[in-house]
Design an enzyme around this catalytic site. Structure first.
Site, PDB file in Angstrom:
ATOM      1  N   LYS A  83       0.851  -1.187   0.000  1.00 27.44           N
ATOM      2  CA  LYS A  83       0.000   0.000   0.000  1.00 27.44           C
ATOM      3  C   LYS A  83       0.892   1.244   0.000  1.00 27.44           C
ATOM      4  O   LYS A  83       1.786   1.383   0.849  1.00 27.44           O
ATOM      5  CB  LYS A  83      -0.880  -0.046   1.240  1.00 27.44           C
ATOM      6  CG  LYS A  83      -2.169   0.740   1.152  1.00 27.44           C
ATOM      7  CD  LYS A  83      -3.006   0.452   2.397  1.00 27.44           C
ATOM      8  CE  LYS A  83      -4.288   1.226   2.425  1.00 27.44           C
ATOM      9  NZ  LYS A  83      -4.944   1.133   3.738  1.00 27.44           N
TER      10      LYS A  83
HETATM   11  O1  G3P Z   1      -7.442   1.973   5.469  1.00 20.42           O
HETATM   12  C1  G3P Z   1      -7.691   3.242   5.014  1.00 20.42           C
HETATM   13  C2  G3P Z   1      -9.034   3.844   5.399  1.00 20.42           C
HETATM   14  O2  G3P Z   1     -10.040   2.892   5.296  1.00 20.42           O
HETATM   15  C3  G3P Z   1      -9.031   4.652   6.664  1.00 20.42           C
HETATM   16  O3  G3P Z   1     -10.312   4.942   7.165  1.00 20.42           O
HETATM   17  O4  G3P Z   1     -11.835   5.737   8.953  1.00 20.42           O
HETATM   18  O5  G3P Z   1      -9.366   6.188   9.147  1.00 20.42           O
HETATM   19  O6  G3P Z   1     -10.746   7.378   7.480  1.00 20.42           O
HETATM   20  P1  G3P Z   1     -10.577   6.122   8.231  1.00 20.42           P
END
Ligand code: G3P
Length: 222
Positions: A83
């Site tokens: 990633k």
């Molecule tokens: O893994 C990346 C993403 O899904 C992060 O989500 O909730 O931290 O904005 P969030």
């Protein structure tokens, strides 16, 4: 649409994997910071639990260092997807890793333009962040739709991972527009499953089954 889980919490991955619904896992440095244990051990255990793409994010900040870290992560297990952030060094590193046949998931993507750059560099997956776009007063679902529409109209072999998912509505909207994947936090999996009418209906079925069993037992005694 395939469902991935967005967490590094092994117990939660094991719990939701037990439902038979998981096709992959995504992690990020913040999710890893929330759990104990060595990074490599966590990735190895996740790969044992879920047979699908497992995103492991690099933390290096130059293209050269990203490639080095990406190659190391990819060596942990054949299912690891590297990633990388959607920025200039991330694109350079994606192109180099893609040439080696290493799958890359470009993260922190917010626009169709960024997604097109990621796909053009050779990313296998691109992750538009829906919730974080909503957080700054934009429409994350509409931004996701633009990414899906733009990539659908191209020849790139890239899959859209709906990320930063905050509610079952995000997942449903992503599915309806044809996004390939949604990566979902454990809490949202629970919200997707729960319904008061399901609970009420099950309670009634169980009570009726118990009443019938008691009646049958009574009949047999005579
Ligand atoms: O893994 C990346 C993403 O899904 C992060 O989500 O909730 O931290 O904005 P969030």
């Amino acid at each position: 649409m395939k469902l991935f889980i967005d967490t590094a919490d092994i117990a939660e991955i094991e719990r939701i994997a037990g439902w038979g619904v998981l096709a992959g896992v995504t992690t990020n440095p913040s999710l890893l910071a929330a759990v104990e244990g060595s990074e490599d051990d966590i990735y190895k255990r996740i790969c044992e639990l879920v047979d699908g793409p497992i995103s492991a994010e690099v933390t290096a900040d130059t293209a050269k260092a990203m490639v080095k870290e990406g190659r190391r992560l990819a060596g942990i297990h054949p299912n690891i997807v590297v990633k990388l952030p959607t920025c200039a060094p991330g694109l350079t590193a994606t192109a180099e890793l893609a040439q080696d046949g290493i799958p890359v998931n470009m993260t922190l993507c917010f626009t169709a333009s960024q997604a097109l750059l990621a796909a053009s560099a050779g990313a296998r997956y691109v992750s538009p962040f829906v919730g974080r776009y909503d957080d700054i007063g934009n429409d994350g679902i509409e931004a996701l739709r633009e990414v899906v529409d733009a990539l659908f109209a191209t020849e790139y072999d890239v899959q859209v991972i709906t990320a930063s998912v905050r509610s079952p509505v995000h997942v449903q909207e992503a599915a309806k527009m044809g996004a390939d994947i949604a990566t979902i936090p454990p809490k949202v999996f629970d919200q997707m499953l729960a319904h008061p009418l399901t609970d009420k209906g099950l309670e009634k079925f169980n009570a009726d089954a118990a009443a019938r069993a008691a009646k049958t037992k009574g009949t047999r005694k005579k």
